[in-house]
Design an enzyme around this catalytic site. Structure first.
Site, short mmCIF file in Angstrom:
data_model
loop_
_atom_site.label_atom_id
_atom_site.label_comp_id
_atom_site.label_asym_id
_atom_site.label_seq_id
_atom_site.Cartn_x
_atom_site.Cartn_y
_atom_site.Cartn_z
N ALA A 91 0.86 -1.17 0.00
CA ALA A 91 0.00 0.00 0.00
C ALA A 91 0.90 1.23 0.00
CB ALA A 91 -0.90 -0.02 1.23
N GLY A 95 0.69 -4.98 1.10
CA GLY A 95 -0.51 -5.10 0.26
C GLY A 95 -0.25 -5.86 -1.03
N GLU A 119 -0.52 -9.41 -0.07
CA GLU A 119 -1.95 -9.63 0.23
C GLU A 119 -2.77 -9.73 -1.05
OE1 GLU A 119 -1.85 -6.20 2.85
OE2 GLU A 119 -2.33 -7.47 4.58
N GLU A 162 4.75 -4.77 7.59
CA GLU A 162 3.97 -3.70 8.24
C GLU A 162 4.40 -3.36 9.66
OE1 GLU A 162 2.67 -6.05 6.32
OE2 GLU A 162 1.07 -5.25 5.07
C1 HXC Z 1 4.92 4.29 -1.67
C2 HXC Z 1 6.73 3.29 -2.61
C3 HXC Z 1 6.42 2.08 -1.95
C4 HXC Z 1 5.27 2.04 -1.13
C5 HXC Z 1 8.22 1.81 -3.10
N1 HXC Z 1 7.85 3.07 -3.29
N2 HXC Z 1 7.36 1.18 -2.29
N3 HXC Z 1 5.98 4.38 -2.46
N4 HXC Z 1 4.54 3.17 -1.02
N5 HXC Z 1 4.87 0.92 -0.52
C6 HXC Z 1 8.51 4.08 -4.12
C7 HXC Z 1 9.74 4.66 -3.44
O1 HXC Z 1 9.37 5.66 -2.52
C8 HXC Z 1 10.49 5.20 -4.62
O2 HXC Z 1 9.92 6.42 -5.01
C9 HXC Z 1 10.20 4.19 -5.71
O3 HXC Z 1 9.02 3.50 -5.31
C10 HXC Z 1 11.30 3.17 -5.87
O4 HXC Z 1 11.55 2.60 -4.61
P1 HXC Z 1 13.03 2.50 -3.95
O5 HXC Z 1 12.84 2.40 -2.50
O6 HXC Z 1 13.89 3.62 -4.45
O7 HXC Z 1 13.54 1.14 -4.59
P2 HXC Z 1 14.52 0.09 -3.93
O8 HXC Z 1 15.69 0.78 -3.27
O9 HXC Z 1 14.82 -0.91 -4.97
O10 HXC Z 1 13.70 -0.62 -2.76
C11 HXC Z 1 12.57 -1.39 -3.09
C12 HXC Z 1 11.78 -1.71 -1.81
C13 HXC Z 1 11.46 -0.43 -1.05
C14 HXC Z 1 12.59 -2.67 -0.94
C15 HXC Z 1 10.50 -2.43 -2.25
O11 HXC Z 1 10.88 0.50 -1.98
C16 HXC Z 1 10.52 -0.61 0.07
O12 HXC Z 1 10.91 -1.13 1.14
N6 HXC Z 1 9.26 -0.20 -0.13
C17 HXC Z 1 8.25 -0.28 0.90
C18 HXC Z 1 7.78 -1.70 1.07
C19 HXC Z 1 6.74 -1.84 2.19
O13 HXC Z 1 7.05 -1.52 3.35
N7 HXC Z 1 5.55 -2.24 1.83
C20 HXC Z 1 4.46 -2.42 2.76
C21 HXC Z 1 3.70 -1.14 2.86
S1 HXC Z 1 2.45 -1.20 4.09
P3 HXC Z 1 10.82 7.72 -5.29
O14 HXC Z 1 9.81 8.79 -5.58
O15 HXC Z 1 11.63 7.93 -4.08
O16 HXC Z 1 11.63 7.33 -6.49
C22 HXC Z 1 1.21 -2.05 3.38
C23 HXC Z 1 -0.04 -2.17 4.23
C24 HXC Z 1 -1.16 -2.85 3.50
O17 HXC Z 1 1.28 -2.53 2.32
C25 HXC Z 1 -2.46 -2.71 4.25
C26 HXC Z 1 -3.02 -1.35 4.25
C27 HXC Z 1 -4.35 -1.25 4.95
#
Ligand code: HXC
Length: 261
Positions: free
Chosen positions: A63, A108, A111, A131
């Site tokens: 998400a 997400g 999921e 999360e």
């Molecule tokens: C918003 C995201 C994102 C996310 C990546 N991006 N994941 N933006 N939400 N979940 C964006 C980054 O900010 C970045 O934007 C671009 O995508 C590329 O990501 P990088 O981080 O530069 O790439 P990399 O170094 O290769 O790392 C990849 C990654 C990392 C390991 C996947 O992006 C990461 O850890 N993302 C978050 C993963 C996460 O925690 N997901 C769970 C979210 S909570 P810019 O603009 O900087 O280029 C969830 C809850 C669900 O899902 C339920 C809700 C009710």
């Protein structure tokens, strides 16, 4: 412009989440487009759906953290419901849905993959529920579907410790059905979808319902559900065609010509 595209070929719809600049992260607009893409699928023509993410790096990286970062408790709950409703819609979509997991499937993203019927992974895929590292619980069904798909103990380990796993480990614990080299993933998904598309569509839909709905029932009720869905196949063109082709020994075995009625 939509964040989700849908292309149909040979009775298979390929739905692609197309926000590669954010690794296909799910914000409310992406979720709305995802629902609209599934709603737009012609269920008379299409027999199987493949769901994937745009780009070579990510299925869905979760998400959208930016859009969640300022939410109130009520908004958080509402966002969880938005995703859960759409993922339930996909899980109960009458046609089989194959997730072609072409990279990150985090939060997400994992999921969403778990709401599909079948998961095929690229060798570079990464799965996890990170999360708790962000101060929240999985909120799009992760605490529920992961425990049902793998085991409660393994789900708890992955969720409590926010541990990401690679495709090989996902295969080992039963989270995915198969792992393919990244450049062969879509071909493998389309091949499987094509094989499903050739089967009797009413029977395939009834199998999906029997398995999905039966899993939540005591076995006595589950087999009754199976009896109803089994009986429902009889007198259909597909049943008569499928069995007729098998039985007509005097002629070269014809290929069944299945319809949707
Ligand atoms: C918003 C995201 C994102 C996310 C990546 N991006 N994941 N933006 N939400 N979940 C964006 C980054 O900010 C970045 O934007 C671009 O995508 C590329 O990501 P990088 O981080 O530069 O790439 P990399 O170094 O290769 O790392 C990849 C990654 C990392 C390991 C996947 O992006 C990461 O850890 N993302 C978050 C993963 C996460 O925690 N997901 C769970 C979210 S909570 P810019 O603009 O900087 O280029 C969830 C809850 C669900 O899902 C339920 C809700 C009710």
């Amino acid at each position: 412009m939509s964040f989700v595209t849908c292309e149909v070929q040979d009775r298979v719809a390929v739905v692609t989440i197309n926000r590669p600049e954010a690794l296909n992260a799910l914000n409310p607009d992406v979720l709305a487009d995802l629902k609209a893409a599934f709603e737009g699928i012609d269920q008379d023509e299409v027999r199987c759906v493949v769901l994937t993410g745009a780009g070579e790096k990510s299925f869905v990286a979760g998400a959208d953290i930016g859009s969640m970062s300022t939410m109130t408790k009520a908004e958080g709950q509402e966002f969880g419901k938005l995703g859960n409703d759409i993922f339930l819609f996909i899980e109960t979509f009458p046609l089989p849905v194959i997730a072609a997991v072409n990279g990150f499937a985090l939060g997400g993203g994992n999921e969403l993959a778990m709401s599909c019927d079948i998961r095929l992974a690229a060798e570079n895929a990464v799965f996890g529920q990170p999360e708790v590292g962000l101060g929240i619980t999985p909120g799009f069904g992760g605490t529920q579907r992961l425990a049902r798909l793998v085991s409660p103990g393994m789900a708890k380990q992955l969720v409590y410790a926010a541990t990401n796993i690679d495709a090989a480990e996902a295969l080992r614990i039963g989270l995915v059905n198969a792992v393919h080299p990244a450049d062969e993933l879509m071909a493998a998904a389309l091949k499987l979808a094509g094989r499903i598309a050739k089967q009797a569509p009413i029977a395939v839909r009834n199998c999906k319902r029997a398995i999905n709905e039966g899993l939540d029932l005591p076995i006595e009720q589950a087999v009754e559900l199976e009896e109803r869905l089994f009986g429902d196949c009889f007198e259909t063109h597909d049943q008569q065609e499928g069995m007729g082709c098998f039985l007509s020994k005097d002629k070269p075995k014809p290929k069944p010509q299945f319809t949707n009625n």
